[in-house]
Scaffold this active site. Structure first.
Site, PDB file in Angstrom:
ATOM      1  N   HIS A  63       0.982  -0.834   0.493  1.00  0.00           N
ATOM      2  CA  HIS A  63       0.349  -0.248  -0.090  1.00  0.00           C
ATOM      3  C   HIS A  63       0.675   0.967  -0.113  1.00  0.00           C
ATOM      4  O   HIS A  63       0.440   2.717  -0.416  1.00  0.00           O
ATOM      5  CB  HIS A  63      -1.015   0.064   1.217  1.00  0.00           C
ATOM      6  CG  HIS A  63      -2.568  -0.387   0.929  1.00  0.00           C
ATOM      7  ND1 HIS A  63      -3.444  -0.110   1.444  1.00  0.00           N
ATOM      8  CD2 HIS A  63      -2.355  -2.688   0.531  1.00  0.00           C
ATOM      9  CE1 HIS A  63      -3.820  -1.157   1.012  1.00  0.00           C
ATOM     10  NE2 HIS A  63      -3.214  -2.348   0.376  1.00  0.00           N
ATOM     11  N   ASP A  64       2.472   1.578   0.395  1.00  0.00           N
ATOM     12  CA  ASP A  64       2.902   2.440   0.412  1.00  0.00           C
ATOM     13  C   ASP A  64       3.369   2.299  -0.509  1.00  0.00           C
ATOM     14  O   ASP A  64       3.346   3.923  -1.568  1.00  0.00           O
ATOM     15  CB  ASP A  64       3.973   2.163   1.404  1.00  0.00           C
ATOM     16  CG  ASP A  64       4.958   3.225   1.330  1.00  0.00           C
ATOM     17  OD1 ASP A  64       4.789   4.461   1.064  1.00  0.00           O
ATOM     18  OD2 ASP A  64       6.672   3.173   1.404  1.00  0.00           O
ATOM     19  N   GLY A  69       4.393   6.141  -4.838  1.00  0.00           N
ATOM     20  CA  GLY A  69       6.163   5.646  -4.463  1.00  0.00           C
ATOM     21  C   GLY A  69       5.753   4.612  -4.025  1.00  0.00           C
ATOM     22  O   GLY A  69       5.473   5.281  -2.354  1.00  0.00           O
ATOM     23  N   SER A  73       5.109   7.170   2.506  1.00  0.00           N
ATOM     24  CA  SER A  73       3.586   8.857   2.492  1.00  0.00           C
ATOM     25  C   SER A  73       2.430   7.388   3.798  1.00  0.00           C
ATOM     26  O   SER A  73       1.753   8.424   3.813  1.00  0.00           O
ATOM     27  CB  SER A  73       3.510   8.719   1.415  1.00  0.00           C
ATOM     28  OG  SER A  73       2.816   7.340   0.729  1.00  0.00           O
ATOM     29  N   GLU A  82      -3.084   9.388   3.762  1.00  0.00           N
ATOM     30  CA  GLU A  82      -3.522   8.137   3.006  1.00  0.00           C
ATOM     31  C   GLU A  82      -3.676   7.486   4.219  1.00  0.00           C
ATOM     32  O   GLU A  82      -4.497   6.880   3.444  1.00  0.00           O
ATOM     33  CB  GLU A  82      -2.184   7.991   2.856  1.00  0.00           C
ATOM     34  CG  GLU A  82      -1.701   7.641   1.055  1.00  0.00           C
ATOM     35  CD  GLU A  82      -0.651   7.608   0.390  1.00  0.00           C
ATOM     36  OE1 GLU A  82      -0.256   6.694   0.538  1.00  0.00           O
ATOM     37  OE2 GLU A  82       1.004   8.297  -0.251  1.00  0.00           O
ATOM     38  N   PRO A 155      -5.415  -1.172  -5.612  1.00  0.00           N
ATOM     39  CA  PRO A 155      -6.922  -2.074  -6.495  1.00  0.00           C
ATOM     40  C   PRO A 155      -7.428  -2.811  -5.192  1.00  0.00           C
ATOM     41  O   PRO A 155      -7.589  -2.602  -3.919  1.00  0.00           O
ATOM     42  CB  PRO A 155      -5.935  -3.375  -6.556  1.00  0.00           C
ATOM     43  CG  PRO A 155      -4.772  -3.853  -6.088  1.00  0.00           C
ATOM     44  CD  PRO A 155      -4.559  -1.985  -5.706  1.00  0.00           C
ATOM     45  N   THR A 186      -0.995 -15.886   0.814  1.00  0.00           N
ATOM     46  CA  THR A 186      -1.013 -16.924   0.783  1.00  0.00           C
ATOM     47  C   THR A 186       0.020 -16.948   2.234  1.00  0.00           C
ATOM     48  O   THR A 186      -1.002 -17.755   3.262  1.00  0.00           O
ATOM     49  CB  THR A 186       0.696 -17.171   0.830  1.00  0.00           C
ATOM     50  OG1 THR A 186       0.818 -18.918   1.387  1.00  0.00           O
ATOM     51  CG2 THR A 186       1.240 -16.969   0.640  1.00  0.00           C
ATOM     52  N   THR A 240      -3.309 -23.041   5.119  1.00  0.00           N
ATOM     53  CA  THR A 240      -2.145 -22.743   5.484  1.00  0.00           C
ATOM     54  C   THR A 240      -1.497 -21.168   5.799  1.00  0.00           C
ATOM     55  O   THR A 240      -1.070 -20.458   5.451  1.00  0.00           O
ATOM     56  CB  THR A 240      -0.455 -23.425   5.360  1.00  0.00           C
ATOM     57  OG1 THR A 240      -0.782 -22.301   3.610  1.00  0.00           O
ATOM     58  CG2 THR A 240      -0.012 -24.919   5.308  1.00  0.00           C
ATOM     59  N   ASP A 245       3.285 -19.799   1.304  1.00  0.00           N
ATOM     60  CA  ASP A 245       3.940 -21.377   0.415  1.00  0.00           C
ATOM     61  C   ASP A 245       2.904 -21.121  -1.028  1.00  0.00           C
ATOM     62  O   ASP A 245       2.000 -19.706  -0.895  1.00  0.00           O
ATOM     63  CB  ASP A 245       3.558 -22.460   1.010  1.00  0.00           C
ATOM     64  CG  ASP A 245       1.934 -23.023   1.586  1.00  0.00           C
ATOM     65  OD1 ASP A 245       1.125 -22.070   1.745  1.00  0.00           O
ATOM     66  OD2 ASP A 245       1.873 -23.430   2.316  1.00  0.00           O
TER      67      ASP A 245
HETATM   68  C1  HEM Z   1      -5.527  -7.286  -6.499  1.00  0.00           C
HETATM   69  C2  HEM Z   1      -4.404  -7.076  -5.796  1.00  0.00           C
HETATM   70  C3  HEM Z   1      -5.141  -6.624  -4.098  1.00  0.00           C
HETATM   71  C4  HEM Z   1      -6.028  -6.787  -3.649  1.00  0.00           C
HETATM   72  C5  HEM Z   1      -7.738  -6.462  -4.487  1.00  0.00           C
HETATM   73  C6  HEM Z   1      -6.084  -6.978  -2.284  1.00  0.00           C
HETATM   74  C7  HEM Z   1      -6.500  -6.597  -1.539  1.00  0.00           C
HETATM   75  C8  HEM Z   1      -7.335  -6.766   0.239  1.00  0.00           C
HETATM   76  C9  HEM Z   1      -7.959  -6.956   0.648  1.00  0.00           C
HETATM   77  C10 HEM Z   1      -9.535  -7.019   0.563  1.00  0.00           C
HETATM   78  C11 HEM Z   1      -7.301  -7.550   2.138  1.00  0.00           C
HETATM   79  C12 HEM Z   1      -8.177  -7.707   3.801  1.00  0.00           C
HETATM   80  C13 HEM Z   1      -7.919  -6.665   4.266  1.00  0.00           C
HETATM   81  C14 HEM Z   1      -8.971  -6.578   5.967  1.00  0.00           C
HETATM   82  O1  HEM Z   1      -9.560  -7.404   5.586  1.00  0.00           O
HETATM   83  O2  HEM Z   1      -8.431  -5.441   6.267  1.00  0.00           O
HETATM   84  C15 HEM Z   1      -5.812  -7.827   1.457  1.00  0.00           C
HETATM   85  C16 HEM Z   1      -5.276  -8.533   2.940  1.00  0.00           C
HETATM   86  C17 HEM Z   1      -3.751  -9.086   2.356  1.00  0.00           C
HETATM   87  N1  HEM Z   1      -3.179  -8.723   1.041  1.00  0.00           N
HETATM   88 FE1  HEM Z   1      -4.423  -7.701  -0.396  1.00  0.00          FE
HETATM   89  N2  HEM Z   1      -4.486  -7.257  -2.386  1.00  0.00           N
HETATM   90  C18 HEM Z   1      -4.301  -6.928  -3.442  1.00  0.00           C
HETATM   91  C19 HEM Z   1      -2.566  -7.356  -3.591  1.00  0.00           C
HETATM   92  C20 HEM Z   1      -1.673  -7.882  -2.622  1.00  0.00           C
HETATM   93  C21 HEM Z   1      -0.093  -7.535  -3.038  1.00  0.00           C
HETATM   94  C22 HEM Z   1       0.443  -7.397  -4.213  1.00  0.00           C
HETATM   95  C23 HEM Z   1      -0.149  -7.554  -1.256  1.00  0.00           C
HETATM   96  C24 HEM Z   1       1.415  -7.884  -1.002  1.00  0.00           C
HETATM   97  C25 HEM Z   1       2.519  -7.927  -1.669  1.00  0.00           C
HETATM   98  C26 HEM Z   1      -0.924  -8.162  -1.005  1.00  0.00           C
HETATM   99  C27 HEM Z   1      -0.772  -8.995   0.693  1.00  0.00           C
HETATM  100  C28 HEM Z   1      -2.012  -8.645   1.611  1.00  0.00           C
HETATM  101  C29 HEM Z   1      -2.091  -9.344   2.902  1.00  0.00           C
HETATM  102  C30 HEM Z   1      -0.463  -9.462   3.366  1.00  0.00           C
HETATM  103  C31 HEM Z   1      -3.147  -8.799   3.330  1.00  0.00           C
HETATM  104  C32 HEM Z   1      -3.550  -9.765   4.430  1.00  0.00           C
HETATM  105  C33 HEM Z   1      -3.319  -8.561   6.142  1.00  0.00           C
HETATM  106  C34 HEM Z   1      -3.443  -8.873   7.205  1.00  0.00           C
HETATM  107  O3  HEM Z   1      -3.570  -9.713   7.786  1.00  0.00           O
HETATM  108  O4  HEM Z   1      -3.458  -7.999   8.033  1.00  0.00           O
HETATM  109  N3  HEM Z   1      -1.884  -7.691  -1.183  1.00  0.00           N
HETATM  110  N4  HEM Z   1      -5.790  -7.295   0.380  1.00  0.00           N
END
Ligand code: HEM
Length: 322
Positions: A63-64, A69, A73, A82, A155, A186, A240, A245
């Protein structure tokens, strides 16, 4: 042996990174040689208390980087920064960054940027969750702008692959990077509210998303009741959730994706073949694939629109501009 090969291949890759980013893994070698140790031990101590901080830190870096960039921020704590925007609700790990920064300021004041601390912490979080490790190019400077109105580039889980693709392409990331980076799901969890409509109200006739596996649907309906407030937490990888993984990709293949945006990666020809590749190649040498590709994609993401040289600043406190 496998780990040595992986490190060697990653080193070769690092050497091929364009210098345009002007970042370098040895950026603090003279000015603050303990930086990596300090960040690592800080992440480790928070992780020991609460392993769910690892996904928090990984998501914080994403998100940063996607807004203004990779410039810290996201850390600014001000009205209308932000951090206050809707797509950033639920972000976690700020206290880990603050903790590392405080220690670094007493050791090498005014030297290490908050943006670099986030990048290192994300790498350490993946490593501690059983995933790969990599050398993080350093030398980012912290931004002087943080506005909730800039977060449209992030996104949404409701968006189709075509929009996900556009948003990643706008940051110089292709389909391969997109699928690889979303593999971060994962580990970690999501609130029910981000996908609850898939369980009860997906079609105009009020039924569930037909791409979902039926028994998984029933499980999710129990975890997220129809009349619930949407704030229950559900693992993004049902098998998991704390281990880094490829089971996330197997889940997508099998109709067990939680977020609609994740599951849609199986519905698009180009992204499906990448998911299939990771899902099918876990064992043996080919199984190194995700572990090799993820660091490359992370390094690419971690260099999005970075500020170097005399741009930006080195914040004294990560949540405030100097
Ligand atoms: C199309 C792209 C993506 C979308 C729509 C998306 C959306 C989301 C959403 C809705 C959550 C749940 C947030 C919550 O309930 O608080 C989430 C969690 C998460 N996202 Fe994504 N994400 C995307 C890409 C990514 C990318 C590129 C990364 C890292 C490189 C990432 C890492 C994570 C992680 C690790 C979590 C779990 C956070 C936690 O347990 O606190 N996501 N994402």
């Amino acid at each position: 042996m496998e780990a040595m090969l992986l490190n060697f291949l990653l080193m070769l890759f690092m050497l091929s990174i364009p210098v345009e980013s002007q970042l370098s893994a040895s950026f603090y070698a003279l000015s603050c040689p303990a930086v990596e140790d300090i960040v690592r031990s800080t992440v480790e101590s928070h992780f020991d208390n609460d392993p769910t901080i690892a996904p928090g830190l990984l998501r914080l870096h994403f998100h940063d980087c996607f807004v203004q960039g990779c410039d810290g921020s996201i850390l600014i704590s001000e009205a209308s920064a932000e951090r206050t925007a809707l797509p950033n609700t639920g972000l976690r790990g700020f206290e880990v960054i603050d903790d590392a920064k405080q220690q670094l300021e007493s050791m090498c004041p005014g030297v290490v940027s908050c943006a670099d601390i986030i990048a290192l912490a994300a790498r350490d979080a993946v490593d501690l969750s059983g995933g790969p490790s990599w050398g993080v190019p350093l030398g980012r400077r912290d931004g002087r702008v943080s506005s909730s109105s800039d977060t449209k580039s992030l996104p949404s889980p409701l968006e189709p692959v075509s929009i996900q693709r556009q948003k990643f392409a706008a940051k110089g990331l292709d389909d391969h990077d997109l699928v690889t980076l979303v593999g971060a799901h994962t580990i970690g969890r999501t609130d029910c509210r981000f996908f609850q409509y898939r369980l009860y109200n997906f079609t105009p006739t009020g039924s569930s998303d037909p791409s979902m596996d039926e028994s998984f649907l029933a499980q999710l309906q129990t975890l997220c009741p129809k009349d619930g407030n949407g704030l229950n937490k559900v693992p993004l990888d049902k098998d998991t959730p704390t281990r880094f993984d490829v089971s996330f990709f197997k889940n997508i293949r099998d109709g067990n994706g939680v977020l609609e945006s994740d599951q849609r990666l199986w519905g698009d020809d180009a992204t499906r073949s990448i998911v299939q590749n990771y899902a099918g190649n876990f064992r043996g040498l080919l199984g190194l694939r995700f572990n090799f590709e993820f660091p490359k994609a992370m390094i690419k993401m971690s260099t999005i629109e970075v500020k170097t040289g005399s741009n930006g600043e080195i914040r004294r406190v990560c949540s405030k501009f100097n």
